[in-house]
Design a protein around this motif. Structure first.
Motif, PDB file in Angstrom:
ATOM      1  N   VAL A 118      -0.995  13.533  11.401  1.00  0.00           N
ATOM      2  CA  VAL A 118      -1.696  12.246  11.326  1.00  0.00           C
ATOM      3  C   VAL A 118      -0.774  11.118  11.780  1.00  0.00           C
ATOM      4  CG1 VAL A 118      -2.744  10.559   9.764  1.00  0.00           C
ATOM      5  CG2 VAL A 118      -3.276  12.993   9.505  1.00  0.00           C
ATOM      6  N   MET A 119       0.469  11.128  11.295  1.00  0.00           N
ATOM      7  CA  MET A 119       1.411  10.079  11.670  1.00  0.00           C
ATOM      8  C   MET A 119       1.780  10.160  13.152  1.00  0.00           C
ATOM      9  SD  MET A 119       1.444   8.463   8.936  1.00  0.00           S
ATOM     10  CE  MET A 119       2.544   7.165   9.504  1.00  0.00           C
ATOM     11  N   LEU A 120       1.800  11.380  13.697  1.00  0.00           N
ATOM     12  CA  LEU A 120       2.068  11.528  15.132  1.00  0.00           C
ATOM     13  C   LEU A 120       0.957  10.892  15.956  1.00  0.00           C
ATOM     14  CD1 LEU A 120       3.676  12.679  17.499  1.00  0.00           C
ATOM     15  CD2 LEU A 120       2.434  14.835  17.216  1.00  0.00           C
ATOM     16  N   TRP A 121      -0.302  11.123  15.559  1.00  0.00           N
ATOM     17  CA  TRP A 121      -1.431  10.513  16.264  1.00  0.00           C
ATOM     18  C   TRP A 121      -1.407   8.990  16.146  1.00  0.00           C
ATOM     19  CZ3 TRP A 121      -4.265  12.146  20.022  1.00  0.00           C
ATOM     20  CH2 TRP A 121      -4.483  13.519  20.198  1.00  0.00           C
ATOM     21  N   LEU A 122      -1.018   8.492  14.982  1.00  0.00           N
ATOM     22  CA  LEU A 122      -0.898   7.041  14.824  1.00  0.00           C
ATOM     23  C   LEU A 122       0.192   6.491  15.742  1.00  0.00           C
ATOM     24  CD1 LEU A 122      -1.305   6.394  10.983  1.00  0.00           C
ATOM     25  CD2 LEU A 122      -2.742   5.527  12.844  1.00  0.00           C
TER      26      LEU A 122
ATOM     27  N   PRO B  33      -6.593   4.687   4.604  1.00  0.00           N
ATOM     28  CA  PRO B  33      -7.348   5.687   3.830  1.00  0.00           C
ATOM     29  C   PRO B  33      -7.219   7.107   4.397  1.00  0.00           C
ATOM     30  CG  PRO B  33      -8.664   3.709   4.099  1.00  0.00           C
ATOM     31  CD  PRO B  33      -7.448   3.539   4.970  1.00  0.00           C
ATOM     32  N   VAL B  34      -7.138   7.225   5.721  1.00  0.00           N
ATOM     33  CA  VAL B  34      -6.965   8.546   6.335  1.00  0.00           C
ATOM     34  C   VAL B  34      -5.588   9.103   5.997  1.00  0.00           C
ATOM     35  CG1 VAL B  34      -6.893   9.825   8.513  1.00  0.00           C
ATOM     36  CG2 VAL B  34      -8.523   7.942   8.221  1.00  0.00           C
ATOM     37  N   VAL B  35      -4.558   8.261   6.111  1.00  0.00           N
ATOM     38  CA  VAL B  35      -3.199   8.684   5.775  1.00  0.00           C
ATOM     39  C   VAL B  35      -3.120   9.092   4.307  1.00  0.00           C
ATOM     40  CG1 VAL B  35      -0.787   7.930   5.624  1.00  0.00           C
ATOM     41  CG2 VAL B  35      -2.201   7.220   7.559  1.00  0.00           C
ATOM     42  N   LEU B  36      -3.755   8.309   3.454  1.00  0.00           N
ATOM     43  CA  LEU B  36      -3.739   8.601   2.019  1.00  0.00           C
ATOM     44  C   LEU B  36      -4.438   9.925   1.722  1.00  0.00           C
ATOM     45  CD1 LEU B  36      -2.874   7.486  -0.745  1.00  0.00           C
ATOM     46  CD2 LEU B  36      -5.103   6.364  -0.892  1.00  0.00           C
ATOM     47  N   HIS B  37      -5.514  10.206   2.439  1.00  0.00           N
ATOM     48  CA  HIS B  37      -6.257  11.452   2.231  1.00  0.00           C
ATOM     49  C   HIS B  37      -5.377  12.670   2.507  1.00  0.00           C
ATOM     50  CE1 HIS B  37      -9.650  14.245   2.160  1.00  0.00           C
ATOM     51  NE2 HIS B  37      -9.225  14.720   3.331  1.00  0.00           N
ATOM     52  N   PHE B  38      -4.510  12.561   3.511  1.00  0.00           N
ATOM     53  CA  PHE B  38      -3.655  13.697   3.881  1.00  0.00           C
ATOM     54  C   PHE B  38      -2.251  13.580   3.307  1.00  0.00           C
ATOM     55  CE2 PHE B  38      -6.876  13.721   7.269  1.00  0.00           C
ATOM     56  CZ  PHE B  38      -7.284  15.048   7.202  1.00  0.00           C
ATOM     57  N   ASN B  39      -2.040  12.605   2.410  1.00  0.00           N
ATOM     58  CA  ASN B  39      -0.731  12.422   1.802  1.00  0.00           C
ATOM     59  C   ASN B  39      -0.302  13.686   1.053  1.00  0.00           C
ATOM     60  OD1 ASN B  39       1.595  11.050   1.018  1.00  0.00           O
ATOM     61  ND2 ASN B  39       0.648  10.334  -0.885  1.00  0.00           N
ATOM     62  N   ALA B  40       0.979  14.034   1.153  1.00  0.00           N
ATOM     63  CA  ALA B  40       1.557  15.191   0.457  1.00  0.00           C
ATOM     64  C   ALA B  40       0.956  16.517   0.922  1.00  0.00           C
ATOM     65  CB  ALA B  40       1.394  15.043  -1.057  1.00  0.00           C
TER      66      ALA B  40
ATOM     67  N   HIS C 181      -2.529   0.372  11.228  1.00  0.00           N
ATOM     68  CA  HIS C 181      -2.060   1.212  10.122  1.00  0.00           C
ATOM     69  C   HIS C 181      -2.743   0.842   8.807  1.00  0.00           C
ATOM     70  CE1 HIS C 181       1.534   3.396  11.908  1.00  0.00           C
ATOM     71  NE2 HIS C 181       1.050   2.671  12.906  1.00  0.00           N
ATOM     72  N   ILE C 182      -3.060  -0.429   8.628  1.00  0.00           N
ATOM     73  CA  ILE C 182      -3.772  -0.838   7.414  1.00  0.00           C
ATOM     74  C   ILE C 182      -5.200  -0.294   7.422  1.00  0.00           C
ATOM     75  CG2 ILE C 182      -4.737  -2.832   6.188  1.00  0.00           C
ATOM     76  CD1 ILE C 182      -2.188  -4.379   7.046  1.00  0.00           C
TER      77      ILE C 182
ATOM     78  N   LEU D 122       0.840  -1.205   0.000  1.00  0.00           N
ATOM     79  CA  LEU D 122       0.000   0.000   0.000  1.00  0.00           C
ATOM     80  C   LEU D 122       0.873   1.253   0.000  1.00  0.00           C
ATOM     81  CD1 LEU D 122      -2.720  -1.036   2.631  1.00  0.00           C
ATOM     82  CD2 LEU D 122      -3.060  -0.759   0.166  1.00  0.00           C
ATOM     83  N   TYR D 123       1.889   1.243   0.844  1.00  0.00           N
ATOM     84  CA  TYR D 123       2.816   2.365   0.964  1.00  0.00           C
ATOM     85  C   TYR D 123       3.434   2.684  -0.395  1.00  0.00           C
ATOM     86  CZ  TYR D 123       6.489   5.052   3.472  1.00  0.00           C
ATOM     87  OH  TYR D 123       7.318   6.020   3.956  1.00  0.00           O
ATOM     88  N   HIS D 124       3.899   1.639  -1.074  1.00  0.00           N
ATOM     89  CA  HIS D 124       4.591   1.801  -2.350  1.00  0.00           C
ATOM     90  C   HIS D 124       3.618   2.109  -3.493  1.00  0.00           C
ATOM     91  CE1 HIS D 124       7.828   1.287  -5.243  1.00  0.00           C
ATOM     92  NE2 HIS D 124       7.056   0.467  -5.921  1.00  0.00           N
ATOM     93  N   SER D 125       2.487   1.409  -3.534  1.00  0.00           N
ATOM     94  CA  SER D 125       1.557   1.531  -4.656  1.00  0.00           C
ATOM     95  C   SER D 125       0.911   2.902  -4.742  1.00  0.00           C
ATOM     96  CB  SER D 125       0.459   0.456  -4.554  1.00  0.00           C
ATOM     97  OG  SER D 125       1.027  -0.828  -4.583  1.00  0.00           O
ATOM     98  N   TYR D 126       0.654   3.509  -3.575  1.00  0.00           N
ATOM     99  CA  TYR D 126      -0.020   4.808  -3.566  1.00  0.00           C
ATOM    100  C   TYR D 126       0.955   5.968  -3.384  1.00  0.00           C
ATOM    101  CZ  TYR D 126      -4.526   2.478  -3.445  1.00  0.00           C
ATOM    102  OH  TYR D 126      -5.631   1.722  -3.770  1.00  0.00           O
ATOM    103  N   ASP D 127       2.250   5.685  -3.548  1.00  0.00           N
ATOM    104  CA  ASP D 127       3.271   6.729  -3.510  1.00  0.00           C
ATOM    105  C   ASP D 127       3.167   7.555  -2.230  1.00  0.00           C
ATOM    106  OD1 ASP D 127       5.467   8.104  -4.467  1.00  0.00           O
ATOM    107  OD2 ASP D 127       4.256   9.614  -5.497  1.00  0.00           O
ATOM    108  N   LEU D 128       3.033   6.856  -1.111  1.00  0.00           N
ATOM    109  CA  LEU D 128       2.948   7.553   0.173  1.00  0.00           C
ATOM    110  C   LEU D 128       4.287   8.213   0.477  1.00  0.00           C
ATOM    111  CD1 LEU D 128       0.969   7.971   2.546  1.00  0.00           C
ATOM    112  CD2 LEU D 128       2.059   6.018   3.655  1.00  0.00           C
ATOM    113  N   ASN D 129       4.246   9.469   0.874  1.00  0.00           N
ATOM    114  CA  ASN D 129       5.474  10.179   1.186  1.00  0.00           C
ATOM    115  C   ASN D 129       5.293  10.948   2.480  1.00  0.00           C
ATOM    116  OD1 ASN D 129       7.830  11.850   1.203  1.00  0.00           O
ATOM    117  ND2 ASN D 129       8.024  11.470  -0.992  1.00  0.00           N
TER     118      ASN D 129
END
Length: 242
Positions: free
Chosen positions: A184-188, A170-177, A165-166, A90-97
């Protein structure tokens, strides 16, 4: 009944010599589907059961597993590999940064680190388990568990965090970039810590909650120190060529 695998004569559902089932059905589509379910993912009970237990009664179920109640559980190493690989894809496919923000140039070292994490996420997850276990072993050594038993504990806890995390991806992806991604990552991360402590409260139930909390904090500080030392050593030896 004669076992078709080792030719031992036995009674019951399984050979008492090699363990093969007495039911050896003809190979067909049904056999193949059952084999995929049972052998690869154990969807009939194992993965679902372990996932459910890790969120309903995590510490108690892990302690029971270590004490021998294992037939219903998905194997801990297999579980963490499946979940880490899923999240890594998921991390790689959706270009999470995790370093990118709107209108901001990404520093090259951060980009290299992010790409490396995307490509090696499952291995990175597995590599941190011994460091978590080191902290747990030093902090809770008086409770009589050996390093491998506590390694299993931390393997299940890693699966617990990966499931979180899985589900929240979708929440992480929504706020990606966006600048919000770091919040978001701090709350996780905070939720990860809560899960670790909650599991410890149940697992080390012979200790008072205050002592478990104090030892859990110590354990996490040891993990962070070990992680920084290992990370700096890797950077020193290999740099960002990783």
């Amino acid at each position: 009944m004669t076992c078709k695998n080792c030719h031992t004569i036995f009674e019951g559902n399984f050979c008492n010599n090699c363990g093969q089932s007495a039911q050896t059905h003809k190979l067909n589509a049904h056999f193949l589907w059952h084999d995929v379910q049972h052998g690869l993912f154990h969807f009939d009970k194992g993965m679902y059961y372990s996932a459910k237990e890790l969120y309903l009664r995590p510490g108690h179920s892990i302690r029971e597993f270590i004490e021998g109640k294992r037939v219903s559980h998905f194997k801990p190493i297999s579980l963490v590999i499946v979940l880490a690989t899923t999240y890594g894809l998921l991390y790689h496919s959706y270009d999470l940064n995790l370093f990118k923000t709107n209108g901001t140039e990404i520093p090259k070292p951060d980009q290299v680190l992010n790409n490396w994490m995307a490509q090696h996420y499952s291995w990175l997850t597995l590599a941190t388990i011994p460091l978590y276990t080191l902290g747990t072993y030093v902090s809770f050594k008086s409770q009589g568990y050996n390093y491998i038993e506590l390694f299993v504990l931390n393997t299940f806890k890693a699966s617990q965090r990966l499931l979180l995390h899985i589900v929240t991806f979708p929440v992480v992806l929504h706020f990606n970039a966006t600048p919000t991604i770091k919040t978001v990552m701090l709350w996780l991360y905070v939720l990860d810590i809560v899960l670790i402590y909650w599991t410890n409260f149940q697992f080390f139930n012979k200790l008072s909650k205050a002592k478990v909390l104090a030892l859990s904090i110590l354990s996490h500080l040891i993990f962070l120190a070990a992680f920084v030392i290992v990370f700096m050593a890797i950077v020193f030896l290999f740099g960002y060529s990783l």
